[in-house]
Write a protein that holds these residues in place. Structure first.
Motif, PDB file in Angstrom:
ATOM      1  N   MET A  22       0.827  -1.203   0.000  1.00  9.59           N
ATOM      2  CA  MET A  22       0.000   0.000   0.000  1.00  9.59           C
ATOM      3  C   MET A  22       0.863   1.255   0.000  1.00  9.59           C
ATOM      4  O   MET A  22       0.538   2.247  -0.661  1.00  9.59           O
ATOM      5  CB  MET A  22      -0.932  -0.015   1.222  1.00  9.59           C
ATOM      6  N   ARG A  23       1.979   1.217   0.744  1.00 16.39           N
ATOM      7  CA  ARG A  23       2.889   2.372   0.730  1.00 16.39           C
ATOM      8  C   ARG A  23       3.393   2.644  -0.680  1.00 16.39           C
ATOM      9  O   ARG A  23       3.492   3.800  -1.103  1.00 16.39           O
ATOM     10  CB  ARG A  23       4.077   2.118   1.670  1.00 16.39           C
ATOM     11  N   ARG A  24       3.738   1.591  -1.398  1.00 18.12           N
ATOM     12  CA  ARG A  24       4.253   1.762  -2.753  1.00 18.12           C
ATOM     13  C   ARG A  24       3.215   2.409  -3.664  1.00 18.12           C
ATOM     14  O   ARG A  24       3.518   3.338  -4.418  1.00 18.12           O
ATOM     15  CB  ARG A  24       4.685   0.409  -3.307  1.00 18.12           C
ATOM     16  N   TRP A  25       1.978   1.914  -3.600  1.00 15.47           N
ATOM     17  CA  TRP A  25       0.935   2.456  -4.463  1.00 15.47           C
ATOM     18  C   TRP A  25       0.613   3.904  -4.109  1.00 15.47           C
ATOM     19  O   TRP A  25       0.464   4.751  -5.002  1.00 15.47           O
ATOM     20  CB  TRP A  25      -0.319   1.591  -4.378  1.00 15.47           C
ATOM     21  N   VAL A  26       0.486   4.191  -2.831  1.00 14.07           N
ATOM     22  CA  VAL A  26       0.166   5.564  -2.410  1.00 14.07           C
ATOM     23  C   VAL A  26       1.297   6.515  -2.764  1.00 14.07           C
ATOM     24  O   VAL A  26       1.069   7.621  -3.274  1.00 14.07           O
ATOM     25  CB  VAL A  26      -0.123   5.605  -0.893  1.00 14.07           C
ATOM     26  N   ALA A  27       2.536   6.102  -2.522  1.00 15.52           N
ATOM     27  CA  ALA A  27       3.688   6.948  -2.829  1.00 15.52           C
ATOM     28  C   ALA A  27       3.770   7.245  -4.322  1.00 15.52           C
ATOM     29  O   ALA A  27       4.028   8.385  -4.738  1.00 15.52           O
ATOM     30  CB  ALA A  27       4.972   6.289  -2.353  1.00 15.52           C
ATOM     31  N   THR A  28       3.546   6.220  -5.149  1.00 13.53           N
ATOM     32  CA  THR A  28       3.607   6.413  -6.598  1.00 13.53           C
ATOM     33  C   THR A  28       2.491   7.326  -7.076  1.00 13.53           C
ATOM     34  O   THR A  28       2.720   8.253  -7.870  1.00 13.53           O
ATOM     35  CB  THR A  28       3.499   5.049  -7.315  1.00 13.53           C
ATOM     36  N   PHE A  29       1.274   7.078  -6.589  1.00  8.08           N
ATOM     37  CA  PHE A  29       0.130   7.902  -7.014  1.00  8.08           C
ATOM     38  C   PHE A  29       0.316   9.354  -6.602  1.00  8.08           C
ATOM     39  O   PHE A  29       0.070  10.279  -7.394  1.00  8.08           O
ATOM     40  CB  PHE A  29      -1.163   7.346  -6.411  1.00  8.08           C
ATOM     41  N   MET A  30       0.748   9.598  -5.364  1.00  9.01           N
ATOM     42  CA  MET A  30       0.888  10.981  -4.885  1.00  9.01           C
ATOM     43  C   MET A  30       2.026  11.706  -5.600  1.00  9.01           C
ATOM     44  O   MET A  30       1.928  12.907  -5.874  1.00  9.01           O
ATOM     45  CB  MET A  30       1.114  10.982  -3.375  1.00  9.01           C
ATOM     46  N   ALA A  31       3.102  10.992  -5.925  1.00  7.26           N
ATOM     47  CA  ALA A  31       4.185  11.618  -6.701  1.00  7.26           C
ATOM     48  C   ALA A  31       3.699  11.983  -8.098  1.00  7.26           C
ATOM     49  O   ALA A  31       4.009  13.064  -8.620  1.00  7.26           O
ATOM     50  CB  ALA A  31       5.386  10.678  -6.776  1.00  7.26           C
ATOM     51  N   LEU A  32       2.920  11.082  -8.709  1.00  7.35           N
ATOM     52  CA  LEU A  32       2.355  11.363 -10.028  1.00  7.35           C
ATOM     53  C   LEU A  32       1.381  12.534  -9.960  1.00  7.35           C
ATOM     54  O   LEU A  32       1.390  13.417 -10.839  1.00  7.35           O
ATOM     55  CB  LEU A  32       1.641  10.115 -10.556  1.00  7.35           C
TER      56      LEU A  32
END
Length: 507
Positions: free
Chosen positions: A30-40
C-alpha cells in the motif's frame, strides 16, 4: 485555480503523513501504491501550474491573506514551476525504482521521499528568504534520514560529514538573515529588491556582508568549489536510488543564487549590483575543472556520477555568473538535462553493482552482468546524454552553452575549459563502459539471485527517465522557448515586484 500554487507543497506533505499512518504504515504494498500515485499527482499539478503561469503570468499567493511583505508569500514564475515539475518527476521515477526492493531496508523510505519533495518544492516556490531557510531545513532533515537508509559504517561516516557541514551552513544562513533583516527591515524578496537600492552609508557594507554570507550558504548547497568536497563521498555512499533523487539538491543552491543575486542584488541594486558575479565566475570555472579531474580519477561508476554532478554545477554557475538573459535560458535547459542524466546514471550504476557481485560497479574485470543488453543500452544512452553527443539533448545544451558564452564575450576562457571537461567526461565514460561491459569473464553456469534482476519496476523507471533526453531533443524548440520565457521573467525584476505588491493593493 488560485490555490493551485500550494499543491506542489501540500500534496507531498499530505502524502508523507498518510504513509506514516495505518494502514499504509503497516503495508509495504500500500505504501508503494500511495507513494507512486501521490508523486504522479504532484507532477501533474505542477504541470497544470506551469500552464497557468505561462498563459497568465506569475502567481503570488499570500498565506492567510496577510499582505506582503508582512505575511508568508508563495511566488510562482516559470523558472520556479519548471523546477517543481523536475523535482516531482524525479521523485516519481525513484519511487517506482525503489519499489522493486530498495524500500524494504526501512519503513520510512516513502514518507521521507515525499517530505524531501515538499522541502525542495517549497524552496522553489517561496517568495521569502526566511521561509527559504525553513524549507532548506525540511529537505535537509529528510535527506539526513534518507542517507542513513543504507546501514553501514561508510555511509554513517559520510552522513555525519554531510550533517555537520549543513548545520554549519544553516547557522551562517540564520546570521545572514539577521543582518539583512536588521538593515532592510524585511525578508520578502520583492520588498528587499526595492529597499536594497536605497541603502546608504554603513548599511551598504552590512548588506554586502549579509549577501556574501548567503553566497557561502548557497555555494555549500550547490557544491561549488571549495565547498564541494562533501558531495562525492555523500552521493557515492548513499543508496543509488537516494543519490538519484539527491541530483536535484544541488540545483536548489543554484536556484537560490539565481533568484537572490538576480532579483535582490541584480542590476537595480545600486552599489550592490553584481555582488556575486565577481566570485562566481572564477569559482565556477575551477569547479568545472576539478569535477572533470574527479571524473577521470573515479574508480567506480557511482563516484564518477557524483563528480559529473560537480561538473554540471560548475557549468550552471558559470552561466549564472554572466548575469545575462540568454545565458540564464541555457542554464535552465541544461539544468533539466543534467539533473535527469546524472540521476539516470546513478540508477544504472545500482543495477550494474547488483549484477557484478562483490566488485560491484568498480572499474575492474569481473563476471558479466545478468542483463547485458538492457544495462548496456541504458548505460550508452545515459553516457551519450552526459557527454553531450548527438542526437540527445546534451548536444543541444552544449551548442547553446557555447553560443551564450560567445555572445557575452567570454568564449576565449569558457570554451577551452568546458570543451576539455566534455572530453574528460567522454574519456571517463568510455573507460567505464569498456571496464563494465567488455572486460568481463562470462560464466554461463553462474546463477543470479532473483533480486539482482531489473524486474518490471526498475526497467520501467529506467525507460521513463532515459526517455527524457530523447524527448528534450525532439521537442527542443518548445522547451527552449519555455526556458527563454523563464529567463526573461527572472531578469525582469520590476514586473516581479509589481506582481507581488499588486496583491497587497488588491487585499
Amino acid at each position: 485555480m488560485q490555490h493551485l500554487i500550494t499543491l506542489p507543497i501540500l500534496l507531498p506533505l499530505i502524502a508523507g503523513i498518510i504513509l506514516l499512518l495505518p494502514p499504509c504504515g503497516k503495508s509495504l504494498v500500500m505504501r508503494r501504491w500511495v507513494a507512486t500515485f501521490m508523486a504522479l499527482f504532484t507532477c501533474i499539478t505542477s504541470m497544470m501550474l506551469l500552464n497557468e503561469v505561462i498563459n497568465h503570468g506569475s502567481i503570488v499567493y499570500a498565506i492567510g491573506e496577510w499582505q506582503p511583505p508582512f505575511g508568508i508569500v508563495l511566488f510562482a514564475d516559470p523558472l520556479a514551476v519548471i523546477l517543481t515539475i523536475l523535482t516531482s518527476f524525479l521523485t516519481l521515477v525513484t519511487v517506482i525504482y525503489a519499489s522493486r526492493a530498495d524500500d524494504k531496508a526501512g519503513s520510512f523510505y516513502h514518507p521521507l521521499t515525499h517530505f524531501l519533495l515538499m522541502g525542495v518544492n517549497g524552496a522553489f516556490l517561496t517568495g521569502d528568504l526566511f521561509n527559504l531557510f525553513v524549507f532548506f531545513e525540511v529537505l535537509l532533515i529528510a535527506s539526513y534520514a534518507l542517507m542513513m537508509h543504507k546501514k553501514d559504517k561508510h555511509t554513517t561516516k559520510a552522513a555525519l560529514h554531510y550533517v555537520i557541514l549543513n548545520l554549519v551552513g544553516s547557522s551562517i544562513f540564520l546570521i545572514a538573515l539577521g543582518i539583512l533583516y536588521g538593515v532592510l527591515g524585511t525578508l520578502n524578496i520583492a520588498d528587499m529588491a526595492v529597499k536594497v537600492a536605497a541603502l546608504q552609508g554603513d548599511d551598504i557594507f552590512l548588506a554586502k556582508i549579509g549577501g556574501l554570507m548567503l553566497l557561502i550558504v548557497f555555494a555549500l548547497k550547490a557544491a561549488l568549489l571549495p565547498l564541494h568536497l562533501w558531495l562525492p563521498a555523500t552521493y557515492g555512499r548513499a543508496m543509488p536510488v537516494v543519490a538519484a533523487q539527491f541530483a536535484i539538491m544541488t540545483k536548489v543552491g543554484v536556484y537560490a543564487m539565481m533568484r537572490v543575486f538576480t532579483m535582490i542584488f541584480g542590476e537595480q541594486a545600486g552599489e550592490l549590483s553584481g555582488l556575486a558575479s565577481t566570485w562566481l565566475w572564477p569559482l565556477a570555472l575551477v569547479t568545472l575543472v576539478v569535477g572533470a579531474v574527479g571524473v577521470l580519477a573515479a574508480e567506480d561508476l557511482r563516484r564518477l556520477s557524483a563528480n559529473l554532478v560537480i561538473v554540471s554545477v560548475g557549468t550552471l554557475i558559470a552561466m549564472v555568473a554572466l548575469n545575462d538573459e540568454k545565458a540564464t535560458a541555457v542554464a535552465i535547459f541544461y539544468m533539466i538535462h543534467s539533473t535527469i542524466a546524472c540521476a539516470a546514471m546513478f540508477l544504472v550504476a545500482d543495477m550494474v553493482a547488483l549484477q557484478r557481485g562483490k566488485v560491484q560497479d568498480r572499474f575492474v574485470n569481473s563476471r558479466s552482468v545478468a542483463e547485458p543488453k538492457l544495462l548496456g543500452f541504458c548505460f550508452v544512452t545515459a553516457a551519450i546524454a552526459l557527454a553531450g553527443l548527438p542526437p540527445l539533448s546534451g548536444f543541444i545544451a552544449k551548442l547553446w552553452l557555447l553560443e551564450a558564452s560567445y555572445s557575452v564575450g567570454v568564449a576565449w576562457v569558457f570554451w577551452p575549459i568546458y570543451l576539455l571537461g566534455s572530453l574528460a567526461t567522454l574519456v571517463a565514460l568510455s573507460r567505464a563502459g569498456t571496464s563494465l561491459f567488455w572486460h568481463d569473464h562470462p560464466n554461463h553456469e553462474e546463477q543470479f539471485e532473483d533480486n539482482v534482476y531489473a524486474g518490471k519496476r526498475r526497467a520501467m523507471a529506467l525507460v521513463i527517465i532515459l526517455s527524457v533526453p530523447v524527448l528534450m531533443s525532439v521537442f527542443a524548440s518548445h522547451i527552449s522557448d519555455i526556458s527563454s520565457q523563464a529567463a526573461a521573467s527572472l531578469h525582469n525584476t520590476q514586473v516581479a515586484i509589481d506582481t507581488v505588491f499588486a496583491l497587497a493593493k488588491e487585499q
